[in-house]
Enzyme design. Structure first.
Site, PDB file in Angstrom:
ATOM      1  CG  ASN A 220      -2.314   0.535   0.831  1.00  0.00           C
ATOM      2  OD1 ASN A 220      -2.422   1.546   0.146  1.00  0.00           O
ATOM      3  ND2 ASN A 220      -3.361  -0.126   1.283  1.00  0.00           N
TER       4      ASN A 220
ATOM      5  CG  HIS B 122      22.880   3.698  14.273  1.00  0.00           C
ATOM      6  ND1 HIS B 122      23.806   4.279  13.452  1.00  0.00           N
ATOM      7  CD2 HIS B 122      21.680   3.956  13.723  1.00  0.00           C
ATOM      8  CE1 HIS B 122      23.195   4.878  12.455  1.00  0.00           C
ATOM      9  NE2 HIS B 122      21.897   4.694  12.587  1.00  0.00           N
TER      10      HIS B 122
ATOM     11  CE  LYS C 127      12.353 -10.518  22.337  1.00  0.00           C
ATOM     12  NZ  LYS C 127      11.947 -10.859  23.672  1.00  0.00           N
TER      13      LYS C 127
ATOM     14  CE  LYS D 114      -7.548 -14.176  15.855  1.00  0.00           C
ATOM     15  NZ  LYS D 114      -8.983 -14.096  15.675  1.00  0.00           N
TER      16      LYS D 114
END
Length: 177
Positions: A77, A107, A158, A175
């Site tokens: 988009n 950095h 993560k 979920k």
């Protein structure tokens, strides 16, 4: 240090600069095949039937566009940002909402006199069938699993397992799908 930053921001592939300019002249939501062609001519690998609602923002210095690849049937988009200190691989059938950011650079923060130290990067991989909601930010080194959903506005720091929904800041499991 300032030289490194200047090179990262300024030294883009000349082909992409030209084709980005041409692509920006096209109205959003129109000329989708032509926009995809401009991106390919600018050095980005784009699979068949992938749709870009506008020309995304690309950073990462020389040869940055060669570090970005999309599979077939992807949808990107408007106002998305791809930071290419390292590679970003987007597999088939991935959808990205408005203003999604995929950031591969980070950095070194070990020097107390300048916390924004040397720039390095880690690749990002988005596996087939994933959906990244509007305004989500994916940080360096993250892999998003097959069929996963990242909720709008999330910050993903993560790896995301396949076929789950994550959301929040930082993104957490919401979920199973």
């Amino acid at each position: 240090m300032q030289r490194l930053v200047r090179e990262d921001v300024v030294a883009h592939d000349w082909r992409f600069i030209i084709f980005r300019f041409c692509g920006r002249l096209l109205p959003d939501n129109a000329f989708l095949r032509l926009r995809r062609k401009f991106l390919k001519m600018g050095g980005i690998k784009v699979g068949s039937a992938s749709v870009f609602m506008d020309i995304p923002v690309i950073s990462g210095g020389p040869q940055a566009t060669s570090k970005l690849s999309f599979g077939k049937d992807c949808f990107v988009n408007i106002e998305c940002v791809f930071d290419l200190a390292e590679t970003i691989t987007v597999e088939n059938n991935v959808y990205m909402g408005h203003r999604v950011m995929l950031i591969t650079s980070k950095h070194d923060i070990s020097d107390p006199s300048q916390r924004g130290g040397m720039l390095s990067g880690e690749p990002i991989i988005v596996h087939a069938g994933a959906w990244i909601g509007a305004g989500a930010i994916v940080l360096p080194g993250v892999t998003i699993g097959h069929g996963a959903v990242v909720a709008a506005g999330s910050v993903v720091s993560k790896d995301v397992a396949p076929n789950i929904v994550v959301g929040g800041v930082p993104a957490k499991h919401i979920k199973d799908l």
